[in-house]
Design a protein around this motif. Sequence first.
Motif, PDB file in Angstrom:
ATOM      1  N   GLY A   1      24.778   1.752 -22.248  1.00 18.49           N
ATOM      2  CA  GLY A   1      23.803   2.759 -21.892  1.00 18.49           C
ATOM      3  C   GLY A   1      22.502   2.699 -22.661  1.00 18.49           C
ATOM      4  N   VAL A   2      22.355   1.720 -23.554  1.00 17.44           N
ATOM      5  CA  VAL A   2      21.139   1.601 -24.361  1.00 17.44           C
ATOM      6  C   VAL A   2      20.550   0.208 -24.164  1.00 17.44           C
ATOM      7  CG1 VAL A   2      20.166   1.630 -26.693  1.00 17.44           C
ATOM      8  CG2 VAL A   2      22.039   3.184 -26.103  1.00 17.44           C
ATOM      9  N   ALA A   3      19.273   0.166 -23.792  1.00 19.32           N
ATOM     10  CA  ALA A   3      18.559  -1.108 -23.703  1.00 19.32           C
ATOM     11  C   ALA A   3      17.844  -1.322 -25.035  1.00 19.32           C
ATOM     12  CB  ALA A   3      17.557  -1.088 -22.556  1.00 19.32           C
ATOM     13  N   ARG A   4      17.896  -2.530 -25.554  1.00 21.64           N
ATOM     14  CA  ARG A   4      17.217  -2.831 -26.808  1.00 21.64           C
ATOM     15  C   ARG A   4      15.727  -2.955 -26.550  1.00 21.64           C
ATOM     16  NH1 ARG A   4      18.853  -7.884 -30.411  1.00 21.64           N
ATOM     17  NH2 ARG A   4      20.617  -7.536 -29.072  1.00 21.64           N
ATOM     18  N   LEU A   5      14.928  -2.309 -27.390  1.00 20.12           N
ATOM     19  CA  LEU A   5      13.470  -2.441 -27.339  1.00 20.12           C
ATOM     20  C   LEU A   5      13.057  -3.431 -28.404  1.00 20.12           C
ATOM     21  CD1 LEU A   5      12.282   1.276 -27.071  1.00 20.12           C
ATOM     22  CD2 LEU A   5      12.386  -0.422 -25.255  1.00 20.12           C
ATOM     23  N   THR A   6      12.239  -4.384 -28.007  1.00 19.91           N
ATOM     24  CA  THR A   6      11.746  -5.359 -28.972  1.00 19.91           C
ATOM     25  C   THR A   6      10.229  -5.428 -28.897  1.00 19.91           C
ATOM     26  OG1 THR A   6      11.941  -7.176 -27.391  1.00 19.91           O
ATOM     27  CG2 THR A   6      13.826  -6.800 -28.853  1.00 19.91           C
ATOM     28  N   PHE A   7       9.629  -5.846 -30.018  1.00 17.95           N
ATOM     29  CA  PHE A   7       8.213  -6.150 -30.009  1.00 17.95           C
ATOM     30  C   PHE A   7       8.055  -7.507 -29.335  1.00 17.95           C
ATOM     31  CE2 PHE A   7       8.484  -3.279 -33.707  1.00 17.95           C
ATOM     32  CZ  PHE A   7       7.538  -2.349 -33.329  1.00 17.95           C
ATOM     33  N   LYS A   8       6.823  -7.872 -28.987  1.00 27.65           N
ATOM     34  CA  LYS A   8       6.586  -9.152 -28.317  1.00 27.65           C
ATOM     35  C   LYS A   8       7.105 -10.328 -29.121  1.00 27.65           C
ATOM     36  CE  LYS A   8       2.523  -7.958 -25.588  1.00 27.65           C
ATOM     37  NZ  LYS A   8       1.100  -8.248 -25.388  1.00 27.65           N
TER      38      LYS A   8
END
Length: 150
Positions: free
Chosen positions: A19-26
Amino acid sequence: DGGRDADDRCLVAAAESDGVARLTFKDGSVAGGSCVVAGAEAQGAAVALVGSVAWVHVDARDGQPMIVAENLLGKADATGTRIACSVGAPADVPGLTFALDRGVDALVLDADASPELCEAALIAKAQRAESAAGDDDAAAARRRRGEVPA
């Protein structure tokens, strides 16, 4: 922003897990997590991220975005975690912008957001800037009067 250039502050959502998508910087470094909040379980997943990541993004447009935002803001207070909320209706913008006298750290609009929603977000951004400038002016005046340490 950790010394990143403005273009590097864009976050990218990866595949969802539990249920959680990982957020990443570019550059691929982890920024936080993103959840679609449609119930207590999903909100619990978002709350669990607070304090352990820089950013938590929630999309509660199909539920009660203000309640979700206020719950996360309350949990995130003094943790360093910043809260971003998707917004789909112009009427939700002021509440999210100033929730709990703090407001979320970022509003997320879809690329095809209506002109009315975009205008509401721009107005809210200007109001937050005015409010922050007023807070800075008031703090400076209190320091000049010796009411608070510099």
